[in-house]
Every structure is written in C-alpha cells, then in structure tokens.
Scaffold this motif. Structure first.
Motif, PDB file in Angstrom:
ATOM      1  N   ILE A  41       0.833  -1.208   0.000  1.00 42.72           N
ATOM      2  CA  ILE A  41       0.000   0.000   0.000  1.00 42.72           C
ATOM      3  C   ILE A  41       0.864   1.253   0.000  1.00 42.72           C
ATOM      4  CG2 ILE A  41      -1.646   1.329   1.391  1.00 42.72           C
ATOM      5  CD1 ILE A  41      -2.880  -1.373   2.207  1.00 42.72           C
ATOM      6  N   ILE A  42       1.933   1.256   0.794  1.00 44.01           N
ATOM      7  CA  ILE A  42       2.840   2.402   0.823  1.00 44.01           C
ATOM      8  C   ILE A  42       3.506   2.585  -0.541  1.00 44.01           C
ATOM      9  CG2 ILE A  42       5.000   3.252   1.808  1.00 44.01           C
ATOM     10  CD1 ILE A  42       4.096   2.054   4.470  1.00 44.01           C
ATOM     11  N   SER A  43       3.913   1.483  -1.179  1.00 48.44           N
ATOM     12  CA  SER A  43       4.537   1.589  -2.500  1.00 48.44           C
ATOM     13  C   SER A  43       3.573   2.142  -3.532  1.00 48.44           C
ATOM     14  CB  SER A  43       5.038   0.219  -2.946  1.00 48.44           C
ATOM     15  OG  SER A  43       6.002  -0.271  -2.068  1.00 48.44           O
ATOM     16  N   LEU A  44       2.331   1.704  -3.490  1.00 48.98           N
ATOM     17  CA  LEU A  44       1.332   2.252  -4.417  1.00 48.98           C
ATOM     18  C   LEU A  44       1.095   3.735  -4.153  1.00 48.98           C
ATOM     19  CD1 LEU A  44      -1.298  -0.628  -4.541  1.00 48.98           C
ATOM     20  CD2 LEU A  44       0.163   0.169  -6.390  1.00 48.98           C
ATOM     21  N   GLY A  45       1.041   4.110  -2.887  1.00 48.43           N
ATOM     22  CA  GLY A  45       0.864   5.524  -2.552  1.00 48.43           C
ATOM     23  C   GLY A  45       2.021   6.379  -3.032  1.00 48.43           C
ATOM     24  N   LEU A  46       3.254   5.869  -2.907  1.00 45.37           N
ATOM     25  CA  LEU A  46       4.410   6.606  -3.408  1.00 45.37           C
ATOM     26  C   LEU A  46       4.360   6.744  -4.924  1.00 45.37           C
ATOM     27  CD1 LEU A  46       7.316   5.155  -1.258  1.00 45.37           C
ATOM     28  CD2 LEU A  46       6.358   7.447  -1.147  1.00 45.37           C
ATOM     29  N   THR A  49       1.700   9.377  -5.763  1.00 51.01           N
ATOM     30  CA  THR A  49       2.188  10.712  -5.418  1.00 51.01           C
ATOM     31  C   THR A  49       3.243  11.195  -6.403  1.00 51.01           C
ATOM     32  OG1 THR A  49       1.782  10.191  -3.099  1.00 51.01           O
ATOM     33  CG2 THR A  49       3.146  12.105  -3.560  1.00 51.01           C
ATOM     34  N   GLY A  50       4.155  10.301  -6.788  1.00 54.08           N
ATOM     35  CA  GLY A  50       5.166  10.661  -7.778  1.00 54.08           C
ATOM     36  C   GLY A  50       4.563  11.008  -9.124  1.00 54.08           C
ATOM     37  N   THR A  51       3.545  10.267  -9.533  1.00 54.92           N
ATOM     38  CA  THR A  51       2.866  10.571 -10.793  1.00 54.92           C
ATOM     39  C   THR A  51       2.171  11.918 -10.722  1.00 54.92           C
ATOM     40  OG1 THR A  51       2.527   8.206 -11.146  1.00 54.92           O
ATOM     41  CG2 THR A  51       1.182   9.705 -12.451  1.00 54.92           C
ATOM     42  N   ALA A  52       1.524  12.206  -9.601  1.00 53.84           N
ATOM     43  CA  ALA A  52       0.852  13.502  -9.440  1.00 53.84           C
ATOM     44  C   ALA A  52       1.854  14.646  -9.453  1.00 53.84           C
ATOM     45  CB  ALA A  52       0.048  13.514  -8.146  1.00 53.84           C
ATOM     46  N   ILE A  53       2.999  14.467  -8.810  1.00 53.59           N
ATOM     47  CA  ILE A  53       4.029  15.516  -8.818  1.00 53.59           C
ATOM     48  C   ILE A  53       4.542  15.730 -10.234  1.00 53.59           C
ATOM     49  CG2 ILE A  53       6.407  16.023  -8.119  1.00 53.59           C
ATOM     50  CD1 ILE A  53       5.760  14.853  -5.408  1.00 53.59           C
ATOM     51  N   LEU A  68      12.539  13.383  -6.827  1.00 52.49           N
ATOM     52  CA  LEU A  68      13.732  12.657  -6.394  1.00 52.49           C
ATOM     53  C   LEU A  68      13.607  12.188  -4.952  1.00 52.49           C
ATOM     54  CD1 LEU A  68      16.608  14.721  -8.009  1.00 52.49           C
ATOM     55  CD2 LEU A  68      15.816  12.452  -8.646  1.00 52.49           C
ATOM     56  N   PHE A  69      12.976  12.991  -4.118  1.00 49.15           N
ATOM     57  CA  PHE A  69      12.760  12.596  -2.731  1.00 49.15           C
ATOM     58  C   PHE A  69      11.858  11.363  -2.654  1.00 49.15           C
ATOM     59  CE2 PHE A  69      10.463  13.022   1.317  1.00 49.15           C
ATOM     60  CZ  PHE A  69      11.553  12.931   2.171  1.00 49.15           C
ATOM     61  N   LEU A  70      10.786  11.339  -3.452  1.00 51.50           N
ATOM     62  CA  LEU A  70       9.898  10.177  -3.446  1.00 51.50           C
ATOM     63  C   LEU A  70      10.583   8.943  -4.006  1.00 51.50           C
ATOM     64  CD1 LEU A  70       6.433  11.600  -4.451  1.00 51.50           C
ATOM     65  CD2 LEU A  70       7.137  10.675  -2.275  1.00 51.50           C
ATOM     66  N   ILE A  71      11.400   9.117  -5.041  1.00 49.78           N
ATOM     67  CA  ILE A  71      12.136   7.981  -5.594  1.00 49.78           C
ATOM     68  C   ILE A  71      13.109   7.434  -4.551  1.00 49.78           C
ATOM     69  CG2 ILE A  71      13.864   7.330  -7.316  1.00 49.78           C
ATOM     70  CD1 ILE A  71      12.413   9.264  -9.236  1.00 49.78           C
ATOM     71  N   GLY A  72      13.804   8.334  -3.863  1.00 48.48           N
ATOM     72  CA  GLY A  72      14.710   7.893  -2.810  1.00 48.48           C
ATOM     73  C   GLY A  72      13.991   7.192  -1.675  1.00 48.48           C
ATOM     74  N   LEU A  73      12.807   7.689  -1.312  1.00 47.75           N
ATOM     75  CA  LEU A  73      12.020   7.061  -0.261  1.00 47.75           C
ATOM     76  C   LEU A  73      11.570   5.663  -0.678  1.00 47.75           C
ATOM     77  CD1 LEU A  73      10.738   7.534   2.509  1.00 47.75           C
ATOM     78  CD2 LEU A  73       8.763   8.470   1.337  1.00 47.75           C
ATOM     79  N   ALA A  74      11.149   5.535  -1.923  1.00 48.25           N
ATOM     80  CA  ALA A  74      10.721   4.223  -2.421  1.00 48.25           C
ATOM     81  C   ALA A  74      11.893   3.242  -2.453  1.00 48.25           C
ATOM     82  CB  ALA A  74      10.112   4.373  -3.806  1.00 48.25           C
ATOM     83  N   VAL A  75      13.064   3.704  -2.876  1.00 53.68           N
ATOM     84  CA  VAL A  75      14.238   2.830  -2.907  1.00 53.68           C
ATOM     85  C   VAL A  75      14.658   2.448  -1.491  1.00 53.68           C
ATOM     86  CG1 VAL A  75      16.698   2.784  -3.497  1.00 53.68           C
ATOM     87  CG2 VAL A  75      15.032   3.606  -5.148  1.00 53.68           C
TER      88      VAL A  75
END
Length: 88
Positions: A41-46, A49-53, A68-75
């Motif tokens: 669920i967290i991965s889908l939310g990220l 959110t990344g798509t919306a940004i 980049l912050f969201l990509i880093g958080l997902a990684v």
C-alpha cells in the motif's frame, strides 16, 4: 547543502524503520502478511504521489526535488524492507 543532509537523514530513518518492521515480521509470523500488505500500500501511494508531482510540474525545478525525494524514499523502503523479506 543542509537540505541534502536532511533528505539523506530522512531516507536513512525510513530505511531503518523498514528494516525493523520487516525484522519484526520475520520474528513474529502472524505479522508477516499484514506488514507485506502495508508495504504494498505504501509503495502504491508513493507511485501515485510521484505521478501527481510529475504531471503537475511547473517551470521551476521544485518538482524535481520532490520527485527525487519520493524515488529515494521508495528505494529506501525497497532496500530496507525487502532484504529482510528475502533472507528468510
């Protein structure tokens, strides 16, 4: 430069939290499936959110930092959590 340190510190905090949660899931078998669903669920939310940004980007470059912050958080979540899931 101070903003870079804040981002790196936050990513390390998230990665260690993901490792702790996945380690708890390994130690307590009843928590394994709920924590896995929570990480999905967290991965889908990220991703959403990344798509919306990305699609709300403007002429300034603030959206790049957010993306980049969201990509880093997902990684960080992926590496911190899934390493423990694989090492069963």
């Amino acid at each position: 430069m101070i903003q870079l340190y804040r981002v790196v510190g936050f990513l390390l905090l998230m990665a260690s939290t993901a490792s702790l949660v996945s380690l708890l899931a390994l130690l307590v078998n009843q928590l394994r499936e709920p924590f896995f669903i929570l990480s999905l669920i967290i991965s889908l939310g990220l991703g959403v959110t990344g798509t919306a940004i990305y699609y709300r980007k403007t002429d300034d470059k603030d959206w790049v930092l957010g993306l980049l912050f969201l990509i880093g958080l997902a990684v960080a979540l992926l590496l911190g959590g899934l390493i423990q899931w694989v090492t069963q």
